[in-house]
Design an enzyme around this catalytic site. Sequence first.
Site, PDB file in Angstrom:
ATOM      1  N   LYS A 172       0.866  -1.178   0.000  1.00 39.30           N
ATOM      2  CA  LYS A 172       0.000   0.000   0.000  1.00 39.30           C
ATOM      3  C   LYS A 172       0.906   1.232   0.000  1.00 39.30           C
ATOM      4  CE  LYS A 172      -1.653   2.778   3.045  1.00 39.30           C
ATOM      5  NZ  LYS A 172      -1.676   4.067   2.271  1.00 39.30           N
ATOM      6  N   GLY A 203      -5.039   3.134  -1.194  1.00 39.90           N
ATOM      7  CA  GLY A 203      -6.018   3.524  -0.191  1.00 39.90           C
ATOM      8  C   GLY A 203      -5.384   4.277   0.950  1.00 39.90           C
ATOM      9  N   ASP A 204      -6.218   4.669   1.916  1.00 41.18           N
ATOM     10  CA  ASP A 204      -5.707   5.407   3.063  1.00 41.18           C
ATOM     11  C   ASP A 204      -5.433   4.461   4.227  1.00 41.18           C
ATOM     12  OD1 ASP A 204      -8.241   4.778   4.013  1.00 41.18           O
ATOM     13  OD2 ASP A 204      -8.989   6.837   3.933  1.00 41.18           O
ATOM     14  N   GLY A 205      -5.009   5.050   5.337  1.00 38.91           N
ATOM     15  CA  GLY A 205      -4.649   4.235   6.484  1.00 38.91           C
ATOM     16  C   GLY A 205      -5.817   3.502   7.104  1.00 38.91           C
ATOM     17  N   GLY A 207      -8.848   2.663   5.584  1.00 38.38           N
ATOM     18  CA  GLY A 207      -9.496   1.677   4.718  1.00 38.38           C
ATOM     19  C   GLY A 207      -8.615   0.517   4.310  1.00 38.38           C
ATOM     20  N   VAL A 208      -7.309   0.752   4.155  1.00 36.44           N
ATOM     21  CA  VAL A 208      -6.407  -0.302   3.671  1.00 36.44           C
ATOM     22  C   VAL A 208      -5.282  -0.581   4.660  1.00 36.44           C
ATOM     23  CG1 VAL A 208      -4.796  -0.961   1.834  1.00 36.44           C
ATOM     24  CG2 VAL A 208      -6.924   0.199   1.255  1.00 36.44           C
ATOM     25  N   GLY A 209      -4.673   0.462   5.192  1.00 38.95           N
ATOM     26  CA  GLY A 209      -3.557   0.257   6.104  1.00 38.95           C
ATOM     27  C   GLY A 209      -3.928  -0.544   7.338  1.00 38.95           C
ATOM     28  N   GLU A 247      10.289   1.973  10.366  1.00 40.33           N
ATOM     29  CA  GLU A 247      11.266   3.038  10.115  1.00 40.33           C
ATOM     30  C   GLU A 247      10.492   4.337  10.255  1.00 40.33           C
ATOM     31  OE1 GLU A 247      13.163   5.880   9.159  1.00 40.33           O
ATOM     32  OE2 GLU A 247      12.817   5.359   7.055  1.00 40.33           O
ATOM     33  N   CYS A 281      13.471  11.728   6.769  1.00 43.82           N
ATOM     34  CA  CYS A 281      13.404  11.384   8.188  1.00 43.82           C
ATOM     35  C   CYS A 281      14.770  11.475   8.862  1.00 43.82           C
ATOM     36  CB  CYS A 281      12.824   9.983   8.359  1.00 43.82           C
ATOM     37  SG  CYS A 281      13.706   8.708   7.414  1.00 43.82           S
ATOM     38  N   GLU A 379       9.688  16.899  15.218  1.00 45.97           N
ATOM     39  CA  GLU A 379      10.111  16.700  13.836  1.00 45.97           C
ATOM     40  C   GLU A 379       9.279  17.626  12.944  1.00 45.97           C
ATOM     41  OE1 GLU A 379      11.070  13.023  10.821  1.00 45.97           O
ATOM     42  OE2 GLU A 379       9.201  12.913  11.963  1.00 45.97           O
TER      43      GLU A 379
END
Length: 475
Positions: A172, A203-205, A207-209, A247, A281, A379
């Site tokens: 994803k 998809g987004d977090g 719905g899919v993540g 990560e 990052c 951050e």
Amino acid sequence: MRLPDATRFYIGGEWVSPEGKDFGDVINPATEQVVAKVAYGNQNDVDKAVAAAKAAFPSFARTSIAERKELLSAINAKLIERNEDIAFAIHQEMGAPMALARRAQAPSGPQHFEQILKELESYSFSEKLGTTTVRHEPIGVVSMITPWNWPMNQIATKVAPAIAAGCTMVLKPSELAPLDAIILAKIIDEVGLPEGVFNLVHGDGIGVGAPLTAHKDVDMVSFTGSTRAGIAISEAAAPTIKRVSLELGGKSAAIICPSAPIEKAVASTIKDLMLNSGQSCNARTRILVHKDDYVKAAKVAAETAGGMTCSASDTADLGPIANNAQYRKVRDLIQIGIEEGATLLAGGCQSALTPENGYFIPATVFGGVTPDMTIAREEIFGPVATLMTYESIEEAIKIANNSEYGLSGAVWAGTTEEAGKIASELRTGMVHLNGAGLDSAAPFGGFKMSGNGREWGKHGLEEFLEVKSVYGANQ
């Protein structure tokens, strides 16, 4: 140049339509214009993709190293061949200037495929310990969730070692930057990777993540992104006791010793952290200099940042911030820095260097920053440097380590030996000595809230392997 179609998924070796009817916009952050539509998957799409990966795993796990090397080489050759297409997709989806997209963003894919191929030349999947044979075997079905800042890089650091290990996978990519992943999927289809080994669901977090993370038939989750999301993923994965490799974020420090060439060290650090508009990052955004060197360092930092171009030009030093939400966050943190008393030495949201359209923020430097300030702790993930002072090396190390993060760092000193001694005191997964660059053979990852596990090279390959002891096999 035509952009790839993000309204379909790649599941079980076929391009399929999504189960639902939800679509999002892919926005070019330099123009704020919609350049593509992306389908948003759901639980049913995830179930289909995971089922395809699960069905493909037994046979792919039995393939020989020679077969996997052949597939990896074929994918790598196509990635190199399509460098310009990938660069353009990244340029459009997350705003990297074409020069950066062409020379760094797109080539990062082949970089990691080539390194994994090198690792397979010497890596032993079986070793003898006492009277036992220890085997390193593929972990199984892997869910991969990747971010928008270095999209092809993060995808390649997961897909290449997973294939090398004999795993199957569901990817994803970020819904904000999905286009380069489609090109990779097309390449994988062209070279004939067995059906179901690689699957792609957009998809987004939510719905899919989330369903990918919690799925009972997923053996491992490999995630790159925010620490906040990493915590949520770890919690969702816990009930099924799957491996989770993270990560995550960073707030890395560069310690510049009095013995270092101050002008070179400060200018190099500023240029490095501004790469990709500060959206890395591992950027060393906290620059620590001795109090006696502050005036000189501040002058060099301001001049270096002030000389960097920020525009939609193909050759600009800085492109836009990759999306509106991140743009607002960076602007807010710059304002907080001003309100908390830091000195704006260069850039800022109201700079004349800022284009009127697009999510642009020029190279920004704050001086007079103290460890308690928000911009010294959070951050920012944008082109913002914080210049801080110390009175002793011991204090510099303490300031550098006083962070919930521990991803990267840097030490500049008169000799490598001096820099190395300081590096040994830093609680970070990576340290750059006197301007040394990244090495794709070395592990990439961090301590503390910057995650767990490692990517790149041999250590990245081993993330996707389980260890089996076969007792008596060596008697």
